[in-house]
Design a protein around this motif. Structure first.
Motif, PDB file in Angstrom:
ATOM      1  N   CYS A  12     -14.356  39.911  -8.199  1.00 49.34           N
ATOM      2  CA  CYS A  12     -15.151  39.498  -7.031  1.00 49.34           C
ATOM      3  C   CYS A  12     -16.414  40.435  -7.051  1.00 49.34           C
ATOM      4  CB  CYS A  12     -14.412  39.512  -5.729  1.00 49.34           C
ATOM      5  SG  CYS A  12     -15.144  38.999  -4.317  1.00 49.34           S
ATOM      6  N   CYS A  14     -18.142  41.651  -4.660  1.00 48.67           N
ATOM      7  CA  CYS A  14     -18.230  42.715  -3.609  1.00 48.67           C
ATOM      8  C   CYS A  14     -17.414  44.108  -4.102  1.00 48.67           C
ATOM      9  CB  CYS A  14     -17.354  42.168  -2.394  1.00 48.67           C
ATOM     10  SG  CYS A  14     -15.580  42.355  -2.553  1.00 48.67           S
ATOM     11  N   SER A  16     -14.435  45.155  -4.855  1.00 49.32           N
ATOM     12  CA  SER A  16     -13.412  45.558  -4.357  1.00 49.32           C
ATOM     13  C   SER A  16     -12.298  45.757  -5.442  1.00 49.32           C
ATOM     14  CB  SER A  16     -12.619  44.253  -3.353  1.00 49.32           C
ATOM     15  OG  SER A  16     -12.317  43.056  -4.325  1.00 49.32           O
ATOM     16  N   CYS A  24     -12.865  37.602  -1.773  1.00 43.48           N
ATOM     17  CA  CYS A  24     -13.864  36.825  -1.116  1.00 43.48           C
ATOM     18  C   CYS A  24     -13.757  35.204  -1.301  1.00 43.48           C
ATOM     19  CB  CYS A  24     -15.144  37.254  -1.256  1.00 43.48           C
ATOM     20  SG  CYS A  24     -15.700  38.902  -0.848  1.00 43.48           S
ATOM     21  N   ARG A  42     -17.773  42.263   3.146  1.00 41.60           N
ATOM     22  CA  ARG A  42     -17.703  42.007   1.597  1.00 41.60           C
ATOM     23  C   ARG A  42     -18.120  40.486   1.304  1.00 41.60           C
ATOM     24  NH1 ARG A  42     -15.913  45.771  -1.622  1.00 41.60           N
ATOM     25  NH2 ARG A  42     -14.805  47.694  -0.489  1.00 41.60           N
ATOM     26  N   SER A  43     -17.345  39.553   2.207  1.00 41.31           N
ATOM     27  CA  SER A  43     -17.654  38.190   1.782  1.00 41.31           C
ATOM     28  C   SER A  43     -18.998  37.669   2.021  1.00 41.31           C
ATOM     29  CB  SER A  43     -16.741  37.319   2.667  1.00 41.31           C
ATOM     30  OG  SER A  43     -17.114  37.316   4.025  1.00 41.31           O
ATOM     31  N   TYR A  45     -21.646  39.792   1.576  1.00 42.06           N
ATOM     32  CA  TYR A  45     -22.524  40.365   0.636  1.00 42.06           C
ATOM     33  C   TYR A  45     -22.177  39.438  -0.713  1.00 42.06           C
ATOM     34  CZ  TYR A  45     -23.715  42.970  -3.744  1.00 42.06           C
ATOM     35  OH  TYR A  45     -23.971  43.188  -4.796  1.00 42.06           O
ATOM     36  N   ALA A  46     -20.900  38.767  -0.883  1.00 45.87           N
ATOM     37  CA  ALA A  46     -21.009  37.891  -1.954  1.00 45.87           C
ATOM     38  C   ALA A  46     -21.712  36.740  -1.630  1.00 45.87           C
ATOM     39  CB  ALA A  46     -19.296  37.529  -1.884  1.00 45.87           C
ATOM     40  N   LEU A  80     -22.319  46.684  -4.236  1.00 45.31           N
ATOM     41  CA  LEU A  80     -22.143  47.030  -2.727  1.00 45.31           C
ATOM     42  C   LEU A  80     -21.150  48.450  -2.711  1.00 45.31           C
ATOM     43  CD1 LEU A  80     -21.986  46.141   0.347  1.00 45.31           C
ATOM     44  CD2 LEU A  80     -20.099  44.912  -0.385  1.00 45.31           C
ATOM     45  N   ALA A 101     -26.140  48.200  -0.090  1.00 44.87           N
ATOM     46  CA  ALA A 101     -25.848  47.235  -1.053  1.00 44.87           C
ATOM     47  C   ALA A 101     -27.260  47.392  -1.983  1.00 44.87           C
ATOM     48  CB  ALA A 101     -26.273  45.694  -0.245  1.00 44.87           C
TER      49      ALA A 101
END
Length: 135
Positions: A12, A14, A16, A24, A42-43, A45-46, A80, A101
């Motif tokens: 991902c 993001c 993670s 995400c 996070r999602s 940002y994605a 991120l 970010a």
């Protein structure tokens, strides 16, 4: 460049450490709602990485949501880093996520440091607004 160059099988974007499908992806693809403020952060940002204006607007609080977004087509997202979270858990109604970010636009480095506020609307986490520490 705004769009991600990763396939659904890659990690991902993001950061993670999970694959997109375990992170995400289900939120972005409308298969699930983010269970925490950090997961929504996070999602989102994605969504910036993937150029998903629809998702960004759909996860923005109605009271503060703009009519539209003008995503920078030449923005390349680089990473991120979540700095801190406060509340925003599965049973909370409000929470904050502080993040940095990084991106690049036409050769210029950009660093966004924000403390974002999230709350539940209709049982789902949404982005409300943010403040900029050190600004």
């Amino acid at each position: 460049m705004g769009k991600a160059s990763r396939s659904k099988g890659d990690g991902c974007v993001c950061g993670s450490g999970l694959g997109r499908a375990a992170c995400c992806g289900p939120f972005l693809d409308g298969e699930a709602a983010a269970p925490t403020a950090e997961a929504l952060m996070r999602s989102r940002y994605a969504a910036f990485v993937e150029g998903r204006e629809d998702y960004l607007l759909a996860t923005w609080a109605a009271a503060t949501r703009p009519q539209s977004l003008a995503l920078e087509p030449d923005q390349r997202w680089l990473g991120l880093a979540i700095r801190a979270t406060e509340a925003g858990g599965p049973k909370d109604q409000e929470g904050w996520v502080e993040f940095v970010a990084r991106s690049r636009v036409r050769g210029q480095g950009v660093r966004l440091h924000e403390r974002s506020r999230f709350r539940r609307e209709g049982g789902r986490w949404v982005y409300v607004d943010g403040e900029f520490p050190g600004a």
